[in-house]
Design a protein around this motif. Sequence first.
Motif, PDB file in Angstrom:
ATOM      1  N   TRP A 249     -14.287  18.268   5.386  1.00  0.00           N
ATOM      2  CA  TRP A 249     -13.983  16.926   4.975  1.00  0.00           C
ATOM      3  C   TRP A 249     -15.217  15.865   5.413  1.00  0.00           C
ATOM      4  CZ3 TRP A 249     -13.387  12.943   8.724  1.00  0.00           C
ATOM      5  CH2 TRP A 249     -13.019  11.607   8.371  1.00  0.00           C
ATOM      6  N   GLU A 256     -13.327  10.862  -0.567  1.00  0.00           N
ATOM      7  CA  GLU A 256     -12.171  11.529  -1.517  1.00  0.00           C
ATOM      8  C   GLU A 256     -10.935  10.745  -1.041  1.00  0.00           C
ATOM      9  OE1 GLU A 256      -9.890  15.465  -3.267  1.00  0.00           O
ATOM     10  OE2 GLU A 256     -12.407  15.374  -2.558  1.00  0.00           O
ATOM     11  N   GLY A 257     -10.080  10.381  -2.055  1.00  0.00           N
ATOM     12  CA  GLY A 257      -9.018   9.682  -1.851  1.00  0.00           C
ATOM     13  C   GLY A 257      -7.832  10.403  -2.701  1.00  0.00           C
ATOM     14  N   HIS A 258      -6.662   9.820  -2.394  1.00  0.00           N
ATOM     15  CA  HIS A 258      -5.620  10.826  -3.321  1.00  0.00           C
ATOM     16  C   HIS A 258      -4.595   9.747  -3.726  1.00  0.00           C
ATOM     17  CE1 HIS A 258      -3.544  14.222  -4.783  1.00  0.00           C
ATOM     18  NE2 HIS A 258      -2.393  13.718  -4.142  1.00  0.00           N
ATOM     19  N   ASP A 259      -4.164   9.695  -4.768  1.00  0.00           N
ATOM     20  CA  ASP A 259      -3.031   8.799  -5.474  1.00  0.00           C
ATOM     21  C   ASP A 259      -2.187   9.325  -6.331  1.00  0.00           C
ATOM     22  OD1 ASP A 259      -1.776   6.557  -5.621  1.00  0.00           O
ATOM     23  OD2 ASP A 259      -3.239   5.176  -6.349  1.00  0.00           O
ATOM     24  N   TRP A 260      -1.090   8.738  -6.740  1.00  0.00           N
ATOM     25  CA  TRP A 260      -0.119   9.271  -7.776  1.00  0.00           C
ATOM     26  C   TRP A 260       0.282   8.035  -8.552  1.00  0.00           C
ATOM     27  CZ3 TRP A 260       1.289  13.749  -9.513  1.00  0.00           C
ATOM     28  CH2 TRP A 260       2.391  13.809 -10.521  1.00  0.00           C
ATOM     29  N   ALA A 262      -1.565  11.221 -10.765  1.00  0.00           N
ATOM     30  CA  ALA A 262      -3.060  11.374 -10.743  1.00  0.00           C
ATOM     31  C   ALA A 262      -3.725  10.902 -11.903  1.00  0.00           C
ATOM     32  CB  ALA A 262      -3.174  12.979 -11.024  1.00  0.00           C
TER      33      ALA A 262
END
Length: 266
Positions: A249, A256-260, A262
């Motif tokens: 990481w 990098e991120g993460h969302d919903w 996608a």
Amino acid sequence: MPQLNQITPAQLIRLIGLPDAPVIVDVRIPEDIAADPRLIPGSFLLTHDGFDPAPATLLGQRVVVVCQKGRKLSEGVAALLRTQGIDAQVLEGGSMAWAEASLPMLPIKSLPPSNLWVTRHRPKIDRIACPWLIRRFIDPTARFLFVAPSEVQSVADRFNATPFDIEDTFFSHRGDTCTFDTLLKEFALHTEALQRLAQVVRAADTDRHDLSPQAAGLLAISVGLSRQYRDDLEQLSVGMTLYDALYRWARDGHEEGHDWPAGRAQ
């Protein structure tokens, strides 16, 4: 473009620190070592005439051989290893090319007298992060003794082990930094990825979660592992995987991120 059976410094630095990193053998002669008394992280010294037969620790391993300029000594040792079925490459340009690229190197004078390290039992954060750093970047053969806090120094004295993460020892907290930071400083491990990881470790280990948004998560996982495993060495084994992931990481995935849902427009 490296020649056949060669690996460039840029390629090798991407492998160091990973669980499947090659074994790095430094075969420089004493005069060359005296001229630059440092080692590529994770490497060990062995004379060029010590490979016929090959050391048992190299059997079945991928090996990178290093000499001063990447010429006769490393070429000869690597070729000899290949006759014994060992996957061996030469570091292109040798230790001189590595140094000229300003890649990290360990001062030989900082290396401990044995591969034994000792600290307090029931580790959580620093006492798992430090063994990970030692095995991945300093000494892949390192072994760790987890003992009662009152016995750390006595065990160190009796068993020629290096104490760490305990008060009044060399490898410990200094000011507002933790033992992980001390190891990075003393072994000259200056890379962006390790500094980024160090900030997370420091924030979690010293309860300053404002320093890093990842700190609370590392603390929660570390406490959970300490409750899940009564055996400190079992916990360390699992913790190695945790820090392998954190290192990747810190090196490759920190932006990098993460969302919903996608793919939603940001």
